[in-house]
Motif scaffolding. Structure first.
Motif, mmCIF file in Angstrom:
data_model
loop_
_atom_site.group_PDB
_atom_site.id
_atom_site.type_symbol
_atom_site.label_atom_id
_atom_site.label_comp_id
_atom_site.label_asym_id
_atom_site.label_seq_id
_atom_site.Cartn_x
_atom_site.Cartn_y
_atom_site.Cartn_z
ATOM 1 N N ILE A 35 2.675 -3.230 20.559
ATOM 2 C CA ILE A 35 2.714 -2.720 21.931
ATOM 3 C C ILE A 35 2.469 -1.211 21.878
ATOM 4 C CG2 ILE A 35 4.117 -2.435 24.008
ATOM 5 C CD1 ILE A 35 5.584 -5.027 23.180
ATOM 6 N N ASP A 36 1.389 -0.787 22.477
ATOM 7 C CA ASP A 36 0.920 0.592 22.345
ATOM 8 C C ASP A 36 1.475 1.499 23.450
ATOM 9 O OD1 ASP A 36 -0.410 2.760 21.315
ATOM 10 O OD2 ASP A 36 -2.373 2.201 22.124
ATOM 11 N N ARG A 37 2.798 1.655 23.455
ATOM 12 C CA ARG A 37 3.465 2.573 24.375
ATOM 13 C C ARG A 37 4.887 2.812 23.855
ATOM 14 N NH1 ARG A 37 3.671 -2.365 27.372
ATOM 15 N NH2 ARG A 37 5.828 -3.002 27.697
ATOM 16 N N PRO A 38 5.490 3.915 24.299
ATOM 17 C CA PRO A 38 6.885 4.138 23.888
ATOM 18 C C PRO A 38 7.814 3.137 24.571
ATOM 19 C CG PRO A 38 6.105 5.928 25.305
ATOM 20 C CD PRO A 38 4.952 4.999 25.086
ATOM 21 N N THR A 39 8.946 2.917 23.975
ATOM 22 C CA THR A 39 9.988 2.069 24.542
ATOM 23 C C THR A 39 11.302 2.819 24.408
ATOM 24 O OG1 THR A 39 10.905 -0.167 24.561
ATOM 25 C CG2 THR A 39 10.446 0.785 22.387
ATOM 26 N N ASP A 40 12.385 2.242 24.873
ATOM 27 C CA ASP A 40 13.664 2.936 24.798
ATOM 28 C C ASP A 40 14.454 2.606 23.534
ATOM 29 O OD1 ASP A 40 14.199 0.335 25.653
ATOM 30 O OD2 ASP A 40 15.172 0.940 27.522
ATOM 31 N N VAL A 41 14.391 1.356 23.078
ATOM 32 C CA VAL A 41 15.162 0.954 21.904
ATOM 33 C C VAL A 41 14.412 -0.136 21.136
ATOM 34 C CG1 VAL A 41 16.532 -0.749 23.206
ATOM 35 C CG2 VAL A 41 17.463 0.209 21.091
ATOM 36 N N LEU A 42 14.512 -0.055 19.823
ATOM 37 C CA LEU A 42 13.985 -1.097 18.939
ATOM 38 C C LEU A 42 15.099 -1.524 18.000
ATOM 39 C CD1 LEU A 42 10.545 0.462 17.887
ATOM 40 C CD2 LEU A 42 10.897 -1.483 19.434
ATOM 41 N N SER A 43 15.104 -2.801 17.656
ATOM 42 C CA SER A 43 16.092 -3.345 16.722
ATOM 43 C C SER A 43 15.369 -4.097 15.622
ATOM 44 C CB SER A 43 17.037 -4.322 17.432
ATOM 45 O OG SER A 43 17.719 -3.681 18.459
ATOM 46 N N PHE A 44 15.831 -3.895 14.400
ATOM 47 C CA PHE A 44 15.268 -4.591 13.248
ATOM 48 C C PHE A 44 16.419 -5.252 12.499
ATOM 49 C CE2 PHE A 44 12.438 -1.063 14.218
ATOM 50 C CZ PHE A 44 11.219 -1.711 14.308
ATOM 51 N N ALA A 45 16.594 -6.547 12.709
ATOM 52 C CA ALA A 45 17.709 -7.285 12.111
ATOM 53 C C ALA A 45 17.462 -7.568 10.641
ATOM 54 C CB ALA A 45 17.935 -8.591 12.865
ATOM 55 N N MET A 46 18.509 -7.486 9.852
ATOM 56 C CA MET A 46 18.434 -7.786 8.427
ATOM 57 C C MET A 46 18.890 -9.200 8.115
ATOM 58 S SD MET A 46 17.205 -5.066 7.107
ATOM 59 C CE MET A 46 17.538 -5.174 5.369
ATOM 60 N N ARG A 47 19.537 -9.869 9.045
ATOM 61 C CA ARG A 47 20.099 -11.203 8.808
ATOM 62 C C ARG A 47 19.243 -12.298 9.409
ATOM 63 N NH1 ARG A 47 26.638 -10.733 9.556
ATOM 64 N NH2 ARG A 47 26.978 -9.359 7.801
ATOM 65 N N GLU A 48 17.963 -12.101 9.470
ATOM 66 C CA GLU A 48 17.092 -13.121 10.047
ATOM 67 C C GLU A 48 16.422 -13.939 8.955
ATOM 68 O OE1 GLU A 48 15.628 -11.559 14.314
ATOM 69 O OE2 GLU A 48 14.500 -10.808 12.605
ATOM 70 N N ALA A 49 17.224 -14.483 8.059
ATOM 71 C CA ALA A 49 16.658 -15.317 7.006
ATOM 72 C C ALA A 49 16.139 -16.608 7.619
ATOM 73 C CB ALA A 49 17.716 -15.628 5.944
ATOM 74 N N GLY A 50 14.919 -16.896 7.360
ATOM 75 C CA GLY A 50 14.305 -18.110 7.893
ATOM 76 C C GLY A 50 14.527 -19.286 6.976
ATOM 77 N N ARG A 92 7.615 9.074 18.094
ATOM 78 C CA ARG A 92 7.972 8.237 16.938
ATOM 79 C C ARG A 92 8.235 6.792 17.354
ATOM 80 N NH1 ARG A 92 6.979 6.205 12.470
ATOM 81 N NH2 ARG A 92 8.717 5.719 11.122
ATOM 82 N N ILE A 93 8.950 6.576 18.459
ATOM 83 C CA ILE A 93 9.222 5.199 18.870
ATOM 84 C C ILE A 93 7.940 4.526 19.326
ATOM 85 C CG2 ILE A 93 9.872 5.346 21.329
ATOM 86 C CD1 ILE A 93 12.441 3.668 20.314
ATOM 87 N N HIS A 94 7.002 5.297 19.866
ATOM 88 C CA HIS A 94 5.690 4.761 20.238
ATOM 89 C C HIS A 94 4.976 4.238 18.989
ATOM 90 C CE1 HIS A 94 1.710 5.506 22.664
ATOM 91 N NE2 HIS A 94 1.642 4.414 21.928
ATOM 92 N N GLU A 95 4.986 5.035 17.924
ATOM 93 C CA GLU A 95 4.368 4.610 16.657
ATOM 94 C C GLU A 95 5.000 3.323 16.134
ATOM 95 O OE1 GLU A 95 4.967 7.844 13.939
ATOM 96 O OE2 GLU A 95 3.675 9.211 15.071
ATOM 97 N N LEU A 96 6.314 3.269 16.138
ATOM 98 C CA LEU A 96 7.025 2.087 15.634
ATOM 99 C C LEU A 96 6.759 0.864 16.505
ATOM 100 C CD1 LEU A 96 10.407 3.795 14.733
ATOM 101 C CD2 LEU A 96 8.723 2.874 13.110
ATOM 102 N N ASN A 97 6.738 1.052 17.804
ATOM 103 C CA ASN A 97 6.491 -0.046 18.732
ATOM 104 C C ASN A 97 5.082 -0.611 18.518
ATOM 105 O OD1 ASN A 97 7.546 -1.706 20.787
ATOM 106 N ND2 ASN A 97 6.704 -0.440 22.406
ATOM 107 N N ARG A 98 4.133 0.276 18.305
ATOM 108 C CA ARG A 98 2.754 -0.155 18.060
ATOM 109 C C ARG A 98 2.645 -0.876 16.712
ATOM 110 N NH1 ARG A 98 0.021 4.502 18.931
ATOM 111 N NH2 ARG A 98 0.518 5.182 16.840
ATOM 112 N N GLU A 99 3.262 -0.289 15.691
ATOM 113 C CA GLU A 99 3.165 -0.846 14.341
ATOM 114 C C GLU A 99 3.865 -2.195 14.198
ATOM 115 O OE1 GLU A 99 4.474 0.332 9.766
ATOM 116 O OE2 GLU A 99 4.390 1.893 11.295
#
Length: 183
Positions: free
Chosen positions: A62-77, A51-58
């Motif tokens: 990056i087409d490989r698994p990783t250990d942690v992903l973060s998706f910030a909600m407070r990144e208003a540009g 699952r983390i491989h899918e998310l990392n690719r999407e």
């Protein structure tokens, strides 16, 4: 207001003992205190390598698994509108201007029953267990390390340069040491 941790376990490879969740909540509290973050909600999801491989690719290309992903909600540009929900479906709209000043419009929206989401942290549990073995410490410590790492990303830290990495990893170790999760 307070920092809240919402979590889910979408993997079945390793058990996540309840005391580890208690420890992650403690880490969130310590990290928040250290960084002056007093309220918000962090959504943590435990997944497998596939699952983390899918998310990392999407999301990162990056087409490989990783250990942690973060998706910030407070990144208003620049010139983006952030909607902050309040009580009884009221809302407050804050528009960021080019120079960073805020212009408020709408209701106050100060409601303790709802915490603004800080973002999502996704951790590959099999990867965390493998890294714990590789580095010679407990899986609990590795999950704590990855969680704090993800939290710091949510609030704006990065490790793209040597100086940024030194600062971020120093903060991580400080927080882990305060929680009794030293190496």
């Amino acid at each position: 207001m307070t920092l809240k941790l919402e979590w889910s376990n979408e993997q079945s490879v390793h058990e996540i003992p309840p005391e580890w969740i208690v420890r992650l909540k403690e880490l969130l509290k310590i990290a928040g205190e250290e960084e002056g973050v007093t309220d918000g909600e962090v959504a943590l999801t435990f997944v497998d390598d596939e699952r983390i491989h899918e998310l990392n690719r999407e999301y990162r290309g990056i087409d490989r698994p990783t250990d942690v992903l973060s998706f910030a909600m407070r990144e208003a540009g620049e010139d983006e509108i952030a909607i902050i929900y309040g009580s009884d479906d009221e809302y407050e709209v804050i528009e960021e201007t080019v120079d960073g000043a805020e212009v408020e419009d709408g209701e106050d929206g100060d409601d303790d029953s709802f915490s603004e989401p800080l973002g999502d942290i996704i951790i590959s549990v099999p990867k965390a267990f493998a890294q714990a073995e590789e580095y010679g410490h407990s899986p609990e410590r590795e999950l704590g390390f990855l969680f704090v790492h993800g939290f710091l990303h949510l609030i704006g830290y990065d490790h793209g340069s040597e100086d940024e990495e030194k600062e971020m990893f120093g903060k991580q170790e400080n927080i882990l040491n305060k929680a009794g999760l030293s190496r």
